[in-house]
Structure formats: C-alpha cells, structure tokens
Design an enzyme around this catalytic site. Structure first.
Site, mmCIF file in Angstrom:
data_model
loop_
_atom_site.group_PDB
_atom_site.id
_atom_site.type_symbol
_atom_site.label_atom_id
_atom_site.label_comp_id
_atom_site.label_asym_id
_atom_site.label_seq_id
_atom_site.Cartn_x
_atom_site.Cartn_y
_atom_site.Cartn_z
ATOM 1 N N LYS A 250 40.720 19.024 60.063
ATOM 2 C CA LYS A 250 41.045 17.675 59.606
ATOM 3 C C LYS A 250 41.235 17.705 58.085
ATOM 4 O O LYS A 250 40.304 18.035 57.339
ATOM 5 C CB LYS A 250 39.887 16.742 59.991
ATOM 6 C CG LYS A 250 40.151 15.290 59.775
ATOM 7 C CD LYS A 250 40.982 14.690 60.901
ATOM 8 C CE LYS A 250 41.498 13.318 60.507
ATOM 9 N NZ LYS A 250 42.732 12.938 61.134
ATOM 10 N N CYS A 259 25.513 21.969 52.594
ATOM 11 C CA CYS A 259 25.657 23.325 53.161
ATOM 12 C C CYS A 259 26.908 24.067 52.724
ATOM 13 O O CYS A 259 26.804 25.151 52.143
ATOM 14 C CB CYS A 259 25.614 23.250 54.686
ATOM 15 S SG CYS A 259 23.967 22.909 55.289
HETATM 16 C C1 UDX Z 1 27.650 22.035 58.232
HETATM 17 C C2 UDX Z 1 27.837 22.903 59.484
HETATM 18 O O1 UDX Z 1 28.754 22.242 60.379
HETATM 19 C C3 UDX Z 1 26.497 23.167 60.161
HETATM 20 O O2 UDX Z 1 26.691 24.050 61.259
HETATM 21 C C4 UDX Z 1 25.558 23.807 59.144
HETATM 22 O O3 UDX Z 1 24.280 24.013 59.730
HETATM 23 C C5 UDX Z 1 25.411 22.920 57.899
HETATM 24 O O4 UDX Z 1 26.726 22.667 57.369
HETATM 25 P P1 UDX Z 1 27.296 19.448 57.723
HETATM 26 O O5 UDX Z 1 27.431 19.801 56.290
HETATM 27 O O6 UDX Z 1 26.160 18.566 58.142
HETATM 28 O O7 UDX Z 1 27.166 20.761 58.642
HETATM 29 O O8 UDX Z 1 28.613 18.661 58.172
HETATM 30 P P2 UDX Z 1 30.024 19.005 58.827
HETATM 31 O O9 UDX Z 1 30.280 17.994 59.856
HETATM 32 O O10 UDX Z 1 30.143 20.423 59.205
HETATM 33 O O11 UDX Z 1 31.010 18.692 57.607
HETATM 34 C C6 UDX Z 1 30.936 19.376 56.372
HETATM 35 C C7 UDX Z 1 31.983 18.843 55.424
HETATM 36 O O12 UDX Z 1 33.303 19.222 55.834
HETATM 37 C C8 UDX Z 1 32.015 17.317 55.304
HETATM 38 O O13 UDX Z 1 32.237 16.966 53.959
HETATM 39 C C9 UDX Z 1 33.195 16.917 56.165
HETATM 40 O O14 UDX Z 1 33.753 15.690 55.759
HETATM 41 C C10 UDX Z 1 34.140 18.075 55.907
HETATM 42 N N1 UDX Z 1 35.125 18.305 56.988
HETATM 43 C C11 UDX Z 1 34.682 18.680 58.220
HETATM 44 C C12 UDX Z 1 36.491 18.199 56.723
HETATM 45 O O15 UDX Z 1 36.907 17.865 55.603
HETATM 46 N N2 UDX Z 1 37.372 18.470 57.733
HETATM 47 C C13 UDX Z 1 36.972 18.856 58.973
HETATM 48 O O16 UDX Z 1 37.839 19.088 59.842
HETATM 49 C C14 UDX Z 1 35.586 18.962 59.234
#
Ligand code: UDX
Length: 435
Positions: A250, A259
C-alpha cells in the site's frame, strides 16, 4: 507453568495477559511504578482491541510489581520483553535489556530458563548466557522467541500467529517450547524451531523485507505520478502473483512506528559491522525518509503560500488503530506546515493526547473531537492514517464542511470515482479536479 514477564510495553503486557488467560501463573514486572500502579487497578496502559476486557478478567491473577526481587522467582521462566530502541549509529540501544539481565542475575536463586522476546542483534542469545553466568552462580538456558505482533491487532496476532519462530540450543529448551505452545494455542500455526542466531536474524530480516516492500511500492507510486499510472491497480496486478502476495503493497506517506524504522537501521548496523553493507535496506530507508518531502511537494505545488491557511490534519498516530505516535509522519508534516505559518486543526481517534504531549510547544494546533470539526472551514485537508472514521467520509462531507474542498490523501483511502467535486490528490494516482 510459572512465568515472569519483564517489560510491560506492547509485547510484554499483551503476552502477560494472554499467558494469564491461559491459566499460567504470571508475574509482570516493569521498572515504571506509575504503570504498575495502573495495571494493578486493572487499567490497560496501552490501547489495543480487547486488551482492557481481558486485563479486567485476569488482573487479580497476575502479580504486577516494580520490585525485581519479587519478580525473579525461583521456579519460573523469565520472558524478556523490554524495548530496544534505535541508539547511536542505528545500533539498538540495549540498556533496558542489560538492566533486565542485571535484575535476573542479582535475584535468580537457581538454574533458570530465559526467553528473549525483545528484538535483539544476532549473537545476543549467546552473549546473554555468558553475561548472566559471569554474574550469577547459576546456569541459564536462553531461548530466542522474537515477537511479530502488529500494534492495533496485538491480541489477535498473539492468539493467531502466522508463525512462531523459536531459537534454542538445548534439548531441554526445545521440549519446554513444545510444552508451552501445546497448551497455549490450539489453532493452526507454523512452529519453526531453529538456532538462536537464525531466530534473531529472522526478526530483522522480516521487518527489513516488509519495509523494503513498502519503499518499493512508494517508489513505483512516484513513477505512476509521472507516467499517469495508478499505483493501486499496479499493486493489485502484482499481488495476483502468489509469489508476491497482496500485503505491504500500500503506497502512502511511508512507514513509521517503533519497529520498522529501528529494525531497518538495526539491520544495517548489524550487517555493516560484519562488513556486509545492506544496500537494499539503506535504499528502503532513504526512500522512506524522502516520502514525506515528496508528499509535502504536492501541497507546495498546489498552494504557493500556506501562510494563514487553515489545514485539517486527520490522523496523528503512525498508523490507524493505535495511540502510538512514535515516528509518526504527522510530526514532520505538521512542523513543515508551521514553518510556513499554516494553522492546523487536528483529529485522531486515539492519539491526540500522546501527540499533544510531544508537540506541546506548538501553540498553533487545535485538537478537535470529530473529523468533521477539523474539516470545518479548512482551506485544505491532509489524511495521514486509514482510520475507519476517515474512510467513511464522503465527497459531500468535504464539500459541505470545508472552505475549499482540497484533500491530500497520504494513504490512498478513497476511490477516485467517489471524490467527484473534491480537488483530490493522493499518492501514485491521478488527481481529481472538480469540473
Ligand atoms: C510491524 C510488523 O508488521 C510486526 O510484525 C513487527 O512485530 C513490528 O513491526 P507495526 O509497526 O505495529 O508492526 O505495524 P504495521 O502494520 O506492520 O505497519 C508498519 C508501518 O508501515 C505503518 O506506518 C504503516 O502505515 C506502514 N505500511 C504498512 C504502509 O505504508 N504500507 C503497507 O502496505 C503496510
């Protein structure tokens, strides 16, 4: 079984509560006395779906304490869940981790099994054993079991993990792992038992890969903007290939949170210190850092001056569904708006208090209780998370509330066809202009 969980952030608190739900005997330890006082009263210190109700059920079964000698018991398994934030040169700051080891070494009164759930550099498992045994007369068996939960769905992820990765060295630890997981999760999941070094690397490697996927799609989005493509369709087409899959494709303002930023820089540091420069991850980090400037560029091209303009900012957390503002894109974006003398009205379903605590010195932000209050009379709106409440807004809502319905969507949450009548800019998709 008896567990002591050390460090009650997202990973530790959720793990402690779930262990108690599964009728294990749990001591939950954190050095933060205020946090312990709240938890003792059954008040969840983080926002996670279902956490409050589960905590209310088990609060009297968990012994919350900020006293290390109470926490490190004689016949339990110790689970380390402390944070390891980015420190100098991108290296993880291990001070909380070693403080936990000191507490264990000082208080352990027998041979003990220690489980590391924190994200730690490769070699930490081995170093932990050496460290503990140099400070204590007892023997320690160390298991590496990195946690992969995502915030906003932490309980679900702990109960329905896609996989559980465990790094063990001894047969005893392997047996313990199987015993714990047998009673804990009945649903199908993939258990992968490997060496501690592999388990430590798997956590960094996974987060680095996912962050790279996001930066790749964000770079493609910039190309789409130039050649008239639509990144959502490009991603959809890519995702049809099962080798690629639909997740983490996305496009948006980039990744934030506690993380991905720290684990990408941690992976670069680990590989760099082993003379294997991790160029791919470096590139992913650079793309992510410049993605906010890229998004702001769209605003600056549309409005020559922002001075005195009223801007609705929807979304202050780093993503929807959490109150966590760590590395939220809202900080640099709102700072940039301030520098150009815009006036910000902000809304987030969960994160206003946390955001306000960090941004307190900026007086020009007004926080409101509803998205529509932020939009009222605004000259333009910026969307920074894909919160359900924002998804529900329609073109009519923007047109009816705003002074001029100009929307910059940093998460591509609306269909272009639904934005007729709005001047709508998103990432890697054609703009919509009112006719
Ligand atoms: C992440 C990992 O998914 C998880 O397995 C690990 O243990 C910790 O880090 P988290 O940071 O809670 O988890 O959120 P996540 O839903 O993975 O999103 C991380 C970031 O990427 C967010 O800022 C989100 O907005 C962004 N993101 C995610 C995108 O910009 N595009 C995407 O398609 C998915």
């Amino acid at each position: 079984m008896n567990f002591t969980v050390i460090g009650l952030g997202y990973v530790g608190l959720v793990n402690a509560v779930i262990l108690a739900v599964y009728r294990h005997d749990v001591i939950a330890y954190d050095t933060n006395k205020e946090k312990i006082a709240l938890l003792k009263q059954g008040v969840a210190t983080i926002e996670e779906p279902h956490l409050q109700e589960l905590l209310s059920q088990v609060k009297d079964d968990i012994r919350f304490t900020s006293n290390a000698s109470d926490a490190i018991r004689t016949n339990g398994y110790i689970v380390i869940c402390v944070d390891t934030p980015a420190g100098k040169n991108g290296a993880p700051d291990m001070s909380h981790f070693y403080a936990a080891l000191d507490a264990i070494a000082e208080n352990a009164s027998m041979d003990t099994m220690v489980v590391i759930r924190s994200t730690v550099p490769v070699g930490t498992n081995a170093a932990t054993k050496v460290y503990l045994e140099s400070k204590s007369p007892h023997k320690f068996d160390i298991i590496s079991a990195p946690e992969f939960l995502s915030q906003g769905r932490a309980i679900y992820d702990v109960l329905n993990p896609a996989r559980i990765v465990v790094g063990v060295r001894s047969e005893k630890a392997r047996e313990l792992t199987k015993r714990v997981l047998h009673g804990y999760i009945e649903r199908k999941f993939k258990l992968f038992i490997t060496t501690p070094e592999n388990a430590e690397l798997i956590k960094y490697a996974s987060n680095g890969f996912l962050a790279t996927k996001i930066s790749y799609v964000n770079t493609l989005a910039r190309l789409c903007d130039l050649v008239g493509g639509d990144i959502d369709d490009v991603a959809k087409g890519m995702a049809l290939d099962p080798r690629i899959g639909p997740d983490f494709l996305k496009a948006g303002v980039g990744y934030g949170g506690s993380c991905f930023p720290k684990d990408t820089s941690g992976l670069c540091w680990i590989s760099g210190s082993n003379s294997v420069p991790m160029k791919i991850i470096k590139a992913a980090m650079e793309v992510n850092e410049s993605q906010i400037a890229y998004f702001l560029g769209k605003i600056y091209r549309r409005f020559r001056s922002l001075s005195g303009l009223k801007v609705a900012v929807l979304g202050l957390a780093y993503k929807a569904g959490t109150e966590d503002v760590r590395n939220s894109p809202a900080f640099p974006i709102i700072k940039a708006l301030h520098e150009r003398n815009a006036y910000v009205i902000a809304y987030d379903p969960l994160a206003i208090d946390n955001f306000h605590d960090v941004m307190a010195r900026f007086t020009k932000i007004r926080y409101v209780d509803y998205p529509k209050d932020a939009l009222k009379d605004a000259d333009f709106a910026i969307i920074l998370t894909d919160a359900e409440e924002f998804r529900k807004l329609t073109a009519k809502d923007f047109i009816g509330a705003m002074h001029s319905p100009v929307v910059f969507d940093g998460r591509n949450i609306y269909d272009l066809k639904d934005m007729q009548g709005v001047e709508y800019y998103s990432i890697g998709r054609p703009s919509v202009k009112p006719s």
